[in-house]
Design an enzyme around this catalytic site. Structure first.
Site, PDB file in Angstrom:
ATOM      1  N   ASP A   1      43.264  37.806  62.981  1.00  0.00           N
ATOM      2  CA  ASP A   1      44.504  38.334  63.564  1.00  0.00           C
ATOM      3  C   ASP A   1      45.693  37.983  62.672  1.00  0.00           C
ATOM      4  O   ASP A   1      46.224  36.882  62.723  1.00  0.00           O
ATOM      5  CB  ASP A   1      44.701  37.743  64.973  1.00  0.00           C
TER       6      ASP A   1
ATOM      7  N   ARG B   1      44.911  42.096  74.214  1.00  0.00           N
ATOM      8  CA  ARG B   1      44.920  42.796  75.501  1.00  0.00           C
ATOM      9  C   ARG B   1      44.604  44.285  75.331  1.00  0.00           C
ATOM     10  O   ARG B   1      44.046  44.906  76.235  1.00  0.00           O
ATOM     11  CB  ARG B   1      46.273  42.556  76.200  1.00  0.00           C
TER      12      ARG B   1
ATOM     13  N   ASP C   1      40.055  33.954  66.314  1.00  0.00           N
ATOM     14  CA  ASP C   1      40.520  34.900  67.326  1.00  0.00           C
ATOM     15  C   ASP C   1      39.389  35.751  67.916  1.00  0.00           C
ATOM     16  O   ASP C   1      39.626  36.618  68.748  1.00  0.00           O
ATOM     17  CB  ASP C   1      41.633  35.780  66.747  1.00  0.00           C
TER      18      ASP C   1
ATOM     19  N   LYS D   1      52.310  37.776  61.475  1.00  0.00           N
ATOM     20  CA  LYS D   1      52.524  36.366  61.817  1.00  0.00           C
ATOM     21  C   LYS D   1      53.116  35.614  60.623  1.00  0.00           C
ATOM     22  O   LYS D   1      52.902  36.015  59.483  1.00  0.00           O
ATOM     23  CB  LYS D   1      51.178  35.712  62.168  1.00  0.00           C
TER      24      LYS D   1
HETATM   25  N1  BES Z   1      45.518  35.512  68.894  1.00  0.00           N
HETATM   26  C1  BES Z   1      46.864  35.343  69.336  1.00  0.00           C
HETATM   27  C2  BES Z   1      47.023  34.165  70.294  1.00  0.00           C
HETATM   28  C3  BES Z   1      46.758  32.796  69.735  1.00  0.00           C
HETATM   29  C4  BES Z   1      47.802  32.016  69.265  1.00  0.00           C
HETATM   30  C5  BES Z   1      45.490  32.278  69.710  1.00  0.00           C
HETATM   31  C6  BES Z   1      47.576  30.764  68.771  1.00  0.00           C
HETATM   32  C7  BES Z   1      45.253  31.026  69.212  1.00  0.00           C
HETATM   33  C8  BES Z   1      46.295  30.258  68.743  1.00  0.00           C
HETATM   34  C9  BES Z   1      47.345  36.597  70.031  1.00  0.00           C
HETATM   35  O1  BES Z   1      46.810  37.781  69.562  1.00  0.00           O
HETATM   36  C10 BES Z   1      48.816  36.671  69.828  1.00  0.00           C
HETATM   37  O2  BES Z   1      49.228  36.821  68.712  1.00  0.00           O
HETATM   38  N2  BES Z   1      49.584  36.563  70.901  1.00  0.00           N
HETATM   39  C11 BES Z   1      50.998  36.613  70.840  1.00  0.00           C
HETATM   40  C12 BES Z   1      51.481  37.511  71.941  1.00  0.00           C
HETATM   41  C13 BES Z   1      52.928  37.848  71.851  1.00  0.00           C
HETATM   42  C14 BES Z   1      53.169  38.740  70.658  1.00  0.00           C
HETATM   43  C15 BES Z   1      53.340  38.531  73.131  1.00  0.00           C
HETATM   44  C16 BES Z   1      51.525  35.195  71.002  1.00  0.00           C
HETATM   45  O3  BES Z   1      50.944  34.441  71.787  1.00  0.00           O
HETATM   46  O4  BES Z   1      52.463  34.846  70.321  1.00  0.00           O
HETATM   47 ZN    ZN Z   2      44.964  37.665  68.705  1.00  0.00          ZN
HETATM   48 MN    MN Z   3      47.897  38.575  67.921  1.00  0.00          MN
END
Ligand code: BES
Ligand code: ZN
Ligand code: MN
Length: 488
Positions: free
Chosen positions: A254, A335, A272, A261
């Site tokens: 991811d 999601r 992920d 990111k």
């Molecule tokens: N895979 C990430 C969530 C994650 C973060 C898993 C840290 C493990 C460690 C997910 O896809 C993500 O990026 N979520 C975002 C959502 C936001 C953009 C609403 C997040 O949590 O920042």
């Molecule tokens: Zn993710």
């Molecule tokens: Mn993500």
């Protein structure tokens, strides 16, 4: 990596004198018979350890190590405090201790005085794990001998926990594997290899998903060179009852996509696909111990990359369900994947219940840290049964809320919903998003495992790296709630 070789043998006083690796022995206020024999050979060293002030401070399952004891061939004796009334947790803790210390030389566990050693063997097998990194092959873990009065009975009693521990190792291997090796297609072929365990495995490619209208899932993967895959694993161990469906997020890497990111720590995003790994591990465990239940595991395997073909913020996609989604942030991709896999699971299998697992939000790590996974459910009985199962196996979990009020945060002007709900309650709005893809009346539970999947330090039952969190709790939940109701 596969399990360390664990053997079961009859308790033998001669072996205690001759063993050259490590020995684990047990005592409470008094030495047990095997420890007494070791004590005589070691000229009273074990009795002195038990009489020392340090011993009094030890909790059940903790121990003192005597290195290179005079009078013995062993390089160390691990004397572990174990009262007659020890709980399974104490035994598991002792096993973890032995597993953590295990090296090439192997170990002899003088377990004859333990009435039910299975949790100890479980802890040992879980902890004695090394990931075979490519740069440097790990030193093999030496053989372990569990000595008891009735080795056949002990072997039989330990078979299920060893089967499940092996499945935990399988899930960890998938999580630890870097994303250049564990691509979507490599992941799918490792799951196809589970056919040898008796699972039915089916792989749907992008064309098949396109025909089903899974545009939400496909949009996430469209920036990657690795084609998206949907893998369905079926275990038919029950009667004709509706199956439990386990659904896993399998984002092999991811980057965030166009909503990219920050660089720092991005390498952790090899984890992920942790939800998919735990679903696969659980399916392997159920097959290995021939669970009398019907369970179907579904994983959506995609890679979230920025690219000329990648989806953009502002895109609107139509899900298989038919609802449209405005993609505000391409980093809220899990999601989108789950929306289509959840819908597919319900359309195809009319499941009795649906449980999804996903490293879904950073917000759950802020809320619960790395000690407990977030549990969201529309069904109290299902959530309670899971919390009980997780507690029994020592995997942390905590119930989180759902509610109409949170759902409002997903309102979009452009589509039926947005894929993000703003800064507040990020894990709850993510769960609300998923709930929109659950049919009325279907018991459903979502486990946000972002905090418990990958550790930078040793954790309760695992060395640094992937934990395999959830395989044992789900296996225990299936045993407690989904097994053998109509006598399969
Ligand atoms: N895979 C990430 C969530 C994650 C973060 C898993 C840290 C493990 C460690 C997910 O896809 C993500 O990026 N979520 C975002 C959502 C936001 C953009 C609403 C997040 O949590 O920042
Ligand atoms: Zn993710
Ligand atoms: Mn993500």
């Amino acid at each position: 990596m596969t399990l360390a070789a664990i053997d079961f043998a009859a308790a033998d006083p001669e072996a205690l004198a001759a063993h050259e690796g490590r020995i684990a022995a047990f005592a409470d206020d008094k030495l047990d018979p095997a420890a007494r024999r070791l004590d005589r050979l070691a000229k009273g060293a074990l009795a002195r350890a038990v009489a020392s002030p340090a011993w009094e401070k030890l909790k059940p399952g903790e121990g003192i190590e005597l290195a290179f004891p005079a009078g013995l061939k062993a390089r160390a004796v691990h004397l572990i405090r174990m009262p007659r009334t020890a709980a399974p947790d104490d035994l598991r803790k002792a096993g973890v201790l032995i597993g953590a210390a295990l090296g090439e030389e192997g170990a002899l566990v003088a377990a004859a005085s333990l009435r039910k050693p299975a949790p100890l063997v479980e802890g040992l097998a879980l902890r004695a794990y090394r990931f075979a990194h490519r740069a440097e092959a790990p030193k093999p873990l030496g053989p372990v001998t569990i000595a008891s009065n009735d080795p056949d009975a002990t072997r039989e009693a330990c078979a299920p926990v060893l089967a499940v521990a092996e499945a935990v190792h399988f899930a960890r291997d998938l999580v630890n594997e870097p994303a250049n090796i564990l691509t979507t297609t490599e992941f799918a072929s490792r799951l196809e290899a589970l056919r040898k365990t008796g699972l039915e495995v089916e792989v749907l490619d992008e064309a098949a998903m396109e025909r089903l209208g899974m545009r939400a899932l496909l949009a996430v993967g469209q920036g990657s060179e690795s084609p998206s895959q949907l893998v369905v694993m079926r275990w038919h161990g029950g009667g004709d009852e509706a199956p439990l469906a386990l659904v896993g997020k399998g984002v092999v890497f991811d980057t965030g996509g166009i909503s990219i990111k920050p660089a720092a720590g991005m390498e952790d995003m090899i984890m992920d696909m942790g939800g998919a790994a735990v679903v696969a591990g659980t399916m392997q465990a159920l097959a290995a111990r021939k669970a009398k239940a019907n369970v179907v595991g579904l994983v959506g395997l995609v890679e979230n990359m920025p690219d000329g073909r990648a989806q953009r913020p502002g895109d609107v996609v139509r899900s298989m369900k038919g609802d449209t989604i405005e993609v505000i942030n391409t980093d809220a991709e899990g999601r989108l994947v789950l929306a289509d896999v959840l819908w597919y699971a319900q359309e195809n299998f009319q499941p009795a219940a649906v449980i999804d697992l996903a490293t879904l939000t950073g917000a759950i790590i802020i809320a619960l840290g790395d000690k407990k996974a977030g549990v969201f459910a529309n069904d109290d009985a299902l959530a309670d049964a899971f919390l009980k199962a997780a507690g029994a196996v020592g995997e942390g979990a905590w119930r989180m809320p759902l509610g109409e009020a949170y759902d409002k945060q997903l309102k979009s002007r452009m589509a039926d919903m947005k894929n993000v709900g703003g800064r507040m309650a990020g894990s709850v709005t993510a769960a609300q998003f998923l709930q929109r893809f659950i049919k009325e009346g279907t018991p459903w539970m979502h486990l946000d495992i972002a905090g418990v999947t990958l550790y930078s330090k040793d954790s309760d039952h695992a060395p640094k790296g992937a934990s395999g969190w959830g395989v044992r709790a789900l296996d225990a939940l299936v045993a407690a709630r989904f097994e053998n109701k109509s006598g399969g």
